[in-house]
Design an enzyme around this catalytic site. Structure first.
Site, short mmCIF file in Angstrom:
data_model
loop_
_atom_site.label_atom_id
_atom_site.label_comp_id
_atom_site.label_asym_id
_atom_site.label_seq_id
_atom_site.Cartn_x
_atom_site.Cartn_y
_atom_site.Cartn_z
N SER A 1 -7.61 -1.85 18.03
CA SER A 1 -6.65 -2.96 18.13
C SER A 1 -7.20 -4.33 17.75
O SER A 1 -6.43 -5.28 17.65
CB SER A 1 -6.05 -3.03 19.54
OG SER A 1 -5.01 -2.11 19.65
N LYS B 1 -4.91 -13.40 22.97
CA LYS B 1 -3.91 -12.34 23.09
C LYS B 1 -3.23 -12.42 24.45
O LYS B 1 -3.89 -12.72 25.45
CB LYS B 1 -4.63 -11.00 22.91
CG LYS B 1 -3.74 -9.78 22.78
CD LYS B 1 -4.62 -8.55 22.52
CE LYS B 1 -3.81 -7.27 22.37
NZ LYS B 1 -4.67 -6.10 22.10
N SER C 1 -3.05 -3.60 18.06
CA SER C 1 -2.11 -4.39 18.79
C SER C 1 -2.40 -5.89 18.81
O SER C 1 -1.53 -6.68 19.18
CB SER C 1 -2.02 -3.89 20.23
OG SER C 1 -3.27 -4.04 20.88
#
Lengths: 464, 101
Positions: A167, A68, A143
């Protein structure tokens, strides 16, 4: 070796047996990542030349991972999907990526995410939304949506995401992959672009439970550079506890079985039946209604966001504060409000007290059960653009994940089937503080029995 | 659910000033409304009794984490590394706008 769909564990073995070369493995995933970037937009940055570091052991020799884009990677652009950091190249490495590089892994690319991790659909990214590999008209969740989409379409054999509240688990549920949130403080936050510092927690996204345990082996443990990281004892190898033949007592919190999309609920109940047939014992339990965890989370997280994002002044790196997009500005404003004089006691301190109640509530129930099971999300993947219609979209999508985040306990999302629209259904397994072993054990038993109803295999086969 | 749909614009302007954000009138109106809605929602916490309950800041409750004296500082950046990301530098320093007029 046919790489398509191979587990991280099996690629590690093939590399160690010299059945395949590290260069071939990198090339395979680089080609796939580039080929599907236009369709899925799973990355902010794809690296032609692998990001590598000083190797100390060779556990993950030659394994390319996707990470990420809120993990600082030395000399490699790190944006947190915000244009404010468009050209930022961190001068240091996050502890998580450092440990992975030391184990011989390389980084293939930095995944798209909600900007600053503010969101649950990856649509708040300044670099455009990631698309769900199961249906590109739908959101991958967020996310960590870029990471779960990458693993679901097999653009990388595994990835690393991060959670503030849901997330990892929520996009893992929507993309039909395995996503583990460890206990708060089990994995270092050092070098992770901060959102809610008392919640943030890195974790693996994988196609098998064993792969999640393998990555946890590498990233878990105390870190001198993160004062909230814990030195609580950890197993040398999470895979040993994961593989034990255990009969578990499974709690089902009735408050977590309400307001769930019917065809999703059905698949989760079928998964319960699988566990029952295997001889595990089920117990109905009661927890504080998760709607209160939404409020606690909203207050504490916004407060921490407003403090954490105060550092972006455009002086040392990045652009100035005009580069913040809508969602970040909204959260900064609310955080400043709840921390301001006259409101602190009513909101911030009240929320911290209810955090205590939620911790006590979970500790109480884990005296009677080994794990808690529920759907991971109230629905399967939404269409892109839907989130704008709901003022609390993210909070509502993460409602079943938030208590574990507020309390800091570990939890995993695993795929248990497809709903009537053909979209993956995720089931959540929550465990007690620092008991990742039991969470992994419960998930592994289901995987061994059902192979996740072939959900992961079907997902990858859409991207041959 | 909404009782008081938005917070006064004056308060939103104050928050923007405190947080060093430059907001347009449209943005101020939007955030006033959204803040009002959020505050209405989080009011549900008052349904729970927190009398005699201690507040928790960090769930793993670790306290007094310090470095031992003499711990080697392996995180130090060189001046060059520290300045690399800056938009404005001057003679190997960060350059900022004048603060005191």
């Amino acid at each position: 070796m046919d790489l398509l769909g191979a587990s991280l564990t099996s690629i590690v073995q093939a590399l160690s047996d010299k059945k395949i070369s590290a260069a071939d493995v990198y090339d395979f995933f680089l080609k796939r990542s580039k080929h599907y970037q236009n369709d899925l937009n799973a990355y902010v940055t794809i690296l032609d030349k692998p990001h590598a570091g000083k190797v100390k052991n060779n556990i993950l020799h030659g394994i390319p991972l996707c990470v990420k884009d809120n993990f600082s990677t030395r000399g490699v652009r790190t944006t947190a999907s915000s244009k404010l950091l468009d050209k930022y190249e961190p001068p240091y490495e996050s502890t998580v990526t450092k440990r992975l590089l030391e184990a011989g892994a390389t980084i293939l690319g930095k995944n798209n995410m909600d900007a600053w991790a503010h969101g649950s659909s990856t649509e708040t990214s300044d670099y455009g939304p990631t698309r769900n590999p199961w249906d590109t008209q739908r959101a991958p969740g967020g996310s960590s949506g870029g990471t779960t989409a990458s693993v679901s379409a097999y653009l990388a054999p595994a990835g690393i995401g991060s959670e503030t509240a849901g997330s990892i688990r929520q996009p893992a549920s929507w993309c039909g992959v395995v996503g583990l949130k460890p206990t708060y403080g089990r994995v270092s936050r050092y070098g992770v672009i901060a959102m809610g510092s008392s919640f943030d927690c890195p974790g693996p996204v994988t196609t098998t439970v064993e792969d999640a345990a393998l990555l946890l082996n590498i990233i878990a443990g105390n870190d001198l550079f993160d004062a909230t990281c814990s030195d609580y004892k950890r197993p040398d190898d999470y895979r040993i506890g994961m593989k034990k033949k255990r009969k578990l007592t499974i709690g089902v919190p009735k408050e977590y079985m309400q307001n769930i999309e019917p065809s999703m609920l059905k698949k989760v109940e079928e998964a319960f039946e699988v566990y029952k047939k295997m001889g595990h014992i089920f117990k109905s339990v009661s927890l504080i209604d998760p709607k209160y965890a939404i409020s606690v989370y909203t207050i504490l997280q916004r407060a921490e966001v407003s403090s954490n994002l105060a550092r972006y002044d455009g002086v040392r790196y990045g652009k100035n504060r005009r580069a913040f997009a809508k969602e970040a500005k909204k959260r900064i404003m609310l955080g400043a409000f709840t921390l301001s004089q006259g409101f602190y006691d009513a909101y911030y301190e009240k929320a911290q007290k209810i955090k205590t109640l939620i911790i006590e509530d979970l500790r109480r129930v884990f005296k009677d059960v080994d794990v808690l099971m529920s759907p991971a999300t109230p629905t399967t993947a939404f269409k892109l653009g839907e989130f704008e219609k709901y003022p609390f979209f993210g909070e509502v999508m993460d409602v079943l994940n938030e208590s574990a985040s507020v309390a800091g306990t570990p939890a995993i999302s695993i795929p248990v089937g497809l709903d009537t629209k053909g979209l993956p259904v995720g089931m959540q397994i929550m465990g007690n503080f620092f008991d990742e072993e039991t969470v992994l054990n419960a998930a592994y038993q289901f995987e061994q029995e059902t192979n996740f109803m072939d959900v992961i295999k079907k997902g990858i086969n859409n991207y041959v | 659910m909404s009782k008081k749909a938005s917070i006064p614009k004056k308060n939103a302007e104050h928050l923007a000033k405190l947080t060093n954000l430059t907001l347009s009138d449209d943005e101020l109106a939007l955030y006033s409304k959204q803040l009002g809605e959020t505050i209405d929602y989080i009011d549900n916490l008052n349904e729970l009794n927190t009398k005699n309950v201690q507040a928790t800041s960090h769930s793993t409750a670790i306290t007094n984490v310090t470095f031992e004296d003499g711990t080697p500082s392996v995180r130090t950046l060189t001046q060059q590394e520290a300045l690399k990301g800056a938009n404005h530098t001057s003679s190997d320093y960060f350059a900022v706008n004048r603060i005191i007029a």
